[in-house]
Design a protein around this motif. Structure first.
Motif, mmCIF file in Angstrom:
data_model
loop_
_atom_site.group_PDB
_atom_site.id
_atom_site.type_symbol
_atom_site.label_atom_id
_atom_site.label_comp_id
_atom_site.label_asym_id
_atom_site.label_seq_id
_atom_site.Cartn_x
_atom_site.Cartn_y
_atom_site.Cartn_z
ATOM 1 N N LYS A 124 -6.042 7.412 2.087
ATOM 2 C CA LYS A 124 -7.268 6.620 2.178
ATOM 3 C C LYS A 124 -6.954 5.192 2.616
ATOM 4 O O LYS A 124 -5.876 4.670 2.361
ATOM 5 C CB LYS A 124 -7.985 6.594 0.826
ATOM 6 C CG LYS A 124 -8.519 7.946 0.401
ATOM 7 C CD LYS A 124 -9.364 7.812 -0.843
ATOM 8 C CE LYS A 124 -9.865 9.111 -1.396
ATOM 9 N NZ LYS A 124 -10.375 10.075 -0.509
ATOM 10 N N ILE A 130 -12.727 0.835 3.485
ATOM 11 C CA ILE A 130 -12.044 1.042 2.205
ATOM 12 C C ILE A 130 -12.465 2.385 1.601
ATOM 13 O O ILE A 130 -13.642 2.698 1.478
ATOM 14 C CB ILE A 130 -12.351 -0.106 1.219
ATOM 15 C CG1 ILE A 130 -11.794 -1.428 1.734
ATOM 16 C CG2 ILE A 130 -11.824 0.206 -0.181
ATOM 17 C CD1 ILE A 130 -10.294 -1.542 1.745
ATOM 18 N N GLY A 131 -11.469 3.176 1.247
ATOM 19 C CA GLY A 131 -11.709 4.473 0.611
ATOM 20 C C GLY A 131 -11.912 5.623 1.592
ATOM 21 O O GLY A 131 -12.007 6.769 1.189
ATOM 22 N N SER A 171 -10.914 8.193 4.849
ATOM 23 C CA SER A 171 -9.728 8.905 5.322
ATOM 24 C C SER A 171 -9.900 9.276 6.785
ATOM 25 O O SER A 171 -10.991 9.146 7.349
ATOM 26 C CB SER A 171 -9.523 10.187 4.505
ATOM 27 O OG SER A 171 -9.385 9.895 3.146
ATOM 28 N N PRO A 227 0.800 -1.224 0.000
ATOM 29 C CA PRO A 227 0.000 0.000 0.000
ATOM 30 C C PRO A 227 0.832 1.273 0.000
ATOM 31 O O PRO A 227 0.372 2.306 -0.476
ATOM 32 C CB PRO A 227 -0.827 -0.118 1.285
ATOM 33 C CG PRO A 227 -0.030 -1.015 2.159
ATOM 34 C CD PRO A 227 0.656 -1.979 1.227
ATOM 35 N N TYR A 283 0.472 3.159 6.338
ATOM 36 C CA TYR A 283 0.863 2.115 5.396
ATOM 37 C C TYR A 283 2.205 1.555 5.864
ATOM 38 O O TYR A 283 3.241 2.082 5.517
ATOM 39 C CB TYR A 283 0.968 2.660 3.974
ATOM 40 C CG TYR A 283 -0.240 3.490 3.614
ATOM 41 C CD1 TYR A 283 -1.441 2.895 3.270
ATOM 42 C CD2 TYR A 283 -0.187 4.891 3.647
ATOM 43 C CE1 TYR A 283 -2.562 3.648 2.967
ATOM 44 C CE2 TYR A 283 -1.305 5.646 3.342
ATOM 45 C CZ TYR A 283 -2.486 5.021 3.003
ATOM 46 O OH TYR A 283 -3.591 5.778 2.716
ATOM 47 N N ALA A 289 -3.540 -1.358 4.311
ATOM 48 C CA ALA A 289 -3.418 -0.197 5.209
ATOM 49 C C ALA A 289 -3.716 -0.612 6.646
ATOM 50 O O ALA A 289 -4.489 -1.540 6.901
ATOM 51 C CB ALA A 289 -4.382 0.908 4.784
ATOM 52 N N LEU A 322 1.294 2.679 -3.460
ATOM 53 C CA LEU A 322 0.113 3.159 -4.171
ATOM 54 C C LEU A 322 -0.103 4.639 -3.904
ATOM 55 O O LEU A 322 0.217 5.143 -2.832
ATOM 56 C CB LEU A 322 -1.131 2.377 -3.709
ATOM 57 C CG LEU A 322 -1.092 0.863 -3.851
ATOM 58 C CD1 LEU A 322 -2.324 0.242 -3.211
ATOM 59 C CD2 LEU A 322 -0.994 0.471 -5.309
ATOM 60 N N ASP A 323 -0.671 5.325 -4.861
ATOM 61 C CA ASP A 323 -1.013 6.737 -4.688
ATOM 62 C C ASP A 323 -2.457 6.801 -4.196
ATOM 63 O O ASP A 323 -3.389 6.871 -4.979
ATOM 64 C CB ASP A 323 -0.859 7.476 -6.022
ATOM 65 C CG ASP A 323 -1.152 8.963 -5.891
ATOM 66 O OD1 ASP A 323 -1.056 9.491 -4.763
ATOM 67 O OD2 ASP A 323 -1.486 9.580 -6.909
ATOM 68 N N VAL A 324 -2.625 6.740 -2.854
ATOM 69 C CA VAL A 324 -3.977 6.636 -2.290
ATOM 70 C C VAL A 324 -4.365 7.854 -1.458
ATOM 71 O O VAL A 324 -5.469 7.917 -0.941
ATOM 72 C CB VAL A 324 -4.134 5.346 -1.458
ATOM 73 C CG1 VAL A 324 -4.067 4.144 -2.369
ATOM 74 C CG2 VAL A 324 -3.093 5.266 -0.370
ATOM 75 N N ASP A 325 -3.459 8.794 -1.297
ATOM 76 C CA ASP A 325 -3.773 10.065 -0.650
ATOM 77 C C ASP A 325 -4.427 9.907 0.724
ATOM 78 O O ASP A 325 -5.454 10.506 1.009
ATOM 79 C CB ASP A 325 -4.666 10.893 -1.584
ATOM 80 C CG ASP A 325 -4.711 12.362 -1.181
ATOM 81 O OD1 ASP A 325 -3.701 12.861 -0.662
ATOM 82 O OD2 ASP A 325 -5.771 12.992 -1.384
ATOM 83 N N VAL A 366 -6.913 1.448 2.221
ATOM 84 C CA VAL A 366 -6.893 0.525 1.101
ATOM 85 C C VAL A 366 -6.388 -0.821 1.596
ATOM 86 O O VAL A 366 -6.001 -0.959 2.759
ATOM 87 C CB VAL A 366 -5.973 1.024 -0.046
ATOM 88 C CG1 VAL A 366 -6.511 2.290 -0.677
ATOM 89 C CG2 VAL A 366 -4.552 1.234 0.448
#
Length: 158
Positions: free
Chosen positions: A85, A131-132, A134, A77, A157, A90, A80-83, A87
């Motif tokens: 969030k 999931i998703g 923040s 994770p 992460y 995580a 990944l570019d998840v900003d 995932v």
């Protein structure tokens, strides 16, 4: 067979278990079977029957682990570019808004899930709700006792 999502740490644990089964358990069982055979009549030999049963279990587990690892998709994770969030992979700290209880979970694949170690399956109701999301988001989860709400306190992460 489709890809089986695993964290890097989960894949390492499965590889370590596979290695132990092949290098420690399997030779021990072979020795136990040899010793039981040396005792003579196998038809009434409980040690032989127990060793053969253990062998069948270990060989089945080896086959299962090899299948899982050959179809594994290792997901990192942090790459990944998840900003921020939540995932797969995580680690999420949440607080139950009713009780104030805080708990930290890592979202992992079905194969490596272990609630005692706070590793929850990506297909579990709590993980699906997270999931998703923040930090600061509130999620609702349908539990046997009714709907529970949690606030996401931190997503990392590791």
């Amino acid at each position: 067979m489709s890809a089986i999502p695993l964290t890097a740490r989960g894949a390492e644990r499965l590889q370590a278990e596979l290695h132990r089964l092949k290098t420690v358990e399997r030779p021990d069982i072979i020795n136990a079977i040899s010793e039981a055979r040396a005792q003579g009549d196998l038809s009434e030999n409980a040690e032989y029957d127990a060793a053969r049963e253990r062998q069948a279990f270990v060989e089945g587990r080896i086959k299962e682990l090899e299948g899982t690892l050959s179809n594994a998709q290792i997901i990192d994770p942090s790459a990944l570019d998840v900003d921020g969030k939540a995932v797969f992979g995580a680690t999420v700290e949440i607080e139950d808004l009713d009780s104030g209880e805080r708990v930290t979970y890592q979202i992992v694949g079905d194969v490596e899930a272990d609630i005692r170690a706070n590793l929850i399956s990506v297909s579990s109701p709590v993980a699906r709700a997270l999931i998703g999301k923040s930090e600061g988001d509130v999620v609702s989860v349908r539990a046997p006792a009714g709907i529970r709400e949690f606030e996401v306190l931190n997503v990392s992460y590791l």
